[in-house]
Design a protein around this motif. Structure first.
Motif, PDB file in Angstrom:
ATOM      1  N   TYR A   1       0.680  -1.165   0.115  1.00 21.34           N
ATOM      2  CA  TYR A   1      -0.140   0.078  -0.108  1.00 21.34           C
ATOM      3  C   TYR A   1       0.962   1.199   0.022  1.00 21.34           C
ATOM      4  O   TYR A   1       2.089   1.433   0.620  1.00 21.34           O
ATOM      5  CB  TYR A   1      -1.032   0.203   1.115  1.00 21.34           C
ATOM      6  N   PRO A   2       0.493   2.390  -0.913  1.00 25.12           N
ATOM      7  CA  PRO A   2       1.367   3.577  -0.393  1.00 25.12           C
ATOM      8  C   PRO A   2       1.354   4.188   0.931  1.00 25.12           C
ATOM      9  O   PRO A   2       2.220   4.854   1.043  1.00 25.12           O
ATOM     10  CB  PRO A   2       0.551   4.468  -1.729  1.00 25.12           C
ATOM     11  N   ASN A   3       0.294   4.020   1.611  1.00 22.40           N
ATOM     12  CA  ASN A   3       0.121   4.821   2.971  1.00 22.40           C
ATOM     13  C   ASN A   3      -0.447   3.895   3.751  1.00 22.40           C
ATOM     14  O   ASN A   3      -1.294   3.101   3.343  1.00 22.40           O
ATOM     15  CB  ASN A   3       0.264   6.287   2.864  1.00 22.40           C
ATOM     16  N   ASP A   4      -0.318   4.187   5.091  1.00 21.72           N
ATOM     17  CA  ASP A   4      -1.263   3.926   6.185  1.00 21.72           C
ATOM     18  C   ASP A   4      -2.814   3.954   5.841  1.00 21.72           C
ATOM     19  O   ASP A   4      -3.500   2.921   6.344  1.00 21.72           O
ATOM     20  CB  ASP A   4      -1.006   4.157   7.486  1.00 21.72           C
ATOM     21  N   LYS A   5      -2.944   4.986   5.461  1.00 22.50           N
ATOM     22  CA  LYS A   5      -4.577   5.196   5.199  1.00 22.50           C
ATOM     23  C   LYS A   5      -5.229   4.211   4.121  1.00 22.50           C
ATOM     24  O   LYS A   5      -6.155   3.661   4.200  1.00 22.50           O
ATOM     25  CB  LYS A   5      -4.794   6.671   4.602  1.00 22.50           C
TER      26      LYS A   5
END
Ligand code: HEC
Length: 286
Positions: free
Chosen positions: A129-133
């Motif tokens: 994933y690109p980020n935690d969100k």
């Protein structure tokens, strides 16, 4: 004894009784997780002389790549580590090929543009994933933890008297035991009368509650093993747990080999010191 002292003593005893009963009541109501302790497994790297089993680490990487990496990152591991001594023992050529299966964003190039290129052995494992969100959005609100150090970050208390014995025959496999039990511990349907929160999966081995947001990731015959190892859920779980242990403690082999040499050296040295002392003080009245 004055009346005042008696009153104080009575108050202190009363307080003690009240506190101990309230603690006992709290202990009775609080459920302790995990509901089931991890099952203790046989590991090639256990005990004083244990070393990793290269073939098992290679199988473990295979499972991580095919299954776990679709949700979990391993940011601290670089592809070149797969060829390090004491690791899965892939050759440099194999590592190059394994890395090149993934791409990475690089740049900017001479024209100031970012570009995608195949990964090199010096690049880390890719993150799904690109980020935690994005990670939390795709997993119903839970972020799949990075697995680089997970085998060292999870340990279930073994309780008295087991932890005393663990000091003498060093038990350091809490992490892999927990991971193997977690991966194979799902129960569907959950036991009667147990209310499982929406979007979670009942697993009595989970440390933090009755269920978690990771769906059961492995099952029998999910992946093919070319070396004749049984293709069971239990075997997959063990292999990936061993791989995660290596990722968290890549120098275990070297540490155990050196530790043994140091202990032998100290034993011999203690003997020499003892006889030297007797020699030096021989004939001196004391
Ligand atoms: C579909 C996505 C998905 C896949 C595939 C997946 N996981 Fe997970 N994993 C999660 C999520 C989400 C969590 C966090 C769960 C929670 O806290 O409720 C998690 C949590 C974990 C945890 C931590 C549990 C704890 O005690 O906090 C471990 C260990 C783990 N996963 C190992 C693995 C391994 C090993 C594999 C591959 C065999 C794997 N996972 C495959 C989504 C996934």
């Amino acid at each position: 004894m004055t009346a005042k002292m008696i009153r104080w003593a009575a108050a202190a005893i009363g307080l003690g009784i009240a506190l101990s009963t309230s603690f006992a009541a709290a202990e009775e109501t609080a459920t302790e997780f995990p509901l089931l302790k991890p099952t203790r497994q046989e590991w090639s790297f256990a005990g004083f002389f244990g070393q990793y089993d290269q073939a098992q680490l290679q199988r473990g990487y295979h499972i991580y790549k095919e299954v776990c990496s679709s949700c979990h990152s391993m940011k601290l591991v670089k592809f070149r580590n797969l060829a390090d001594e004491g690791g899965p023992g892939f050759t440099e050529e194999q590592v190059k090929a394994l890395a090149a299966e993934f791409t990475i964003m690089d740049g900017p190039n001479d024209e100031g543009e970012m570009f995608e290129r195949p990964r090199l052995p010096s690049d880390p494992f890719p993150s799904p994933y690109p980020n935690d969100k994005a990670a939390s959005f795709s997993n119903g609100g839970a972020i799949p933890p990075d697995l680089s150090l997970i085998a060292k970050a999870r340990a279930v208390h073994r309780g008295f008297p087991q932890f005393v014995f663990d000091m003498f025959w060093p038990y350091q496999e809490q992490g892999p035991d927990y991971i193997a039990s977690l991966l194979t511990g799902y129960q569907d349907p959950p036991p009667e009368g147990v209310e499982v929160p929406e979007g979670t999966y009942y697993n009595p081995h989970f440390m933090n509650g009755i269920s978690l947001r990771m769906p059961p990731p492995i099952d029998d015959d999910l992946l093919e093993y070319t070396d004749g190892t049984p293709q069971t859920k239990e075997q997959y779980a063990k292999d990936v747990a061993a791989f995660l242990m290596w990722a968290a403690e890549p120098h275990l082999d070297a540490r155990k080999a050196l530790g043994l040499k140091v202990m032998l050296y100290l034993i011999v040295f203690a003997g020499i010191l003892y006889f030297a002392k007797r020699q030096v003080w021989r004939g001196v009245p004391h």
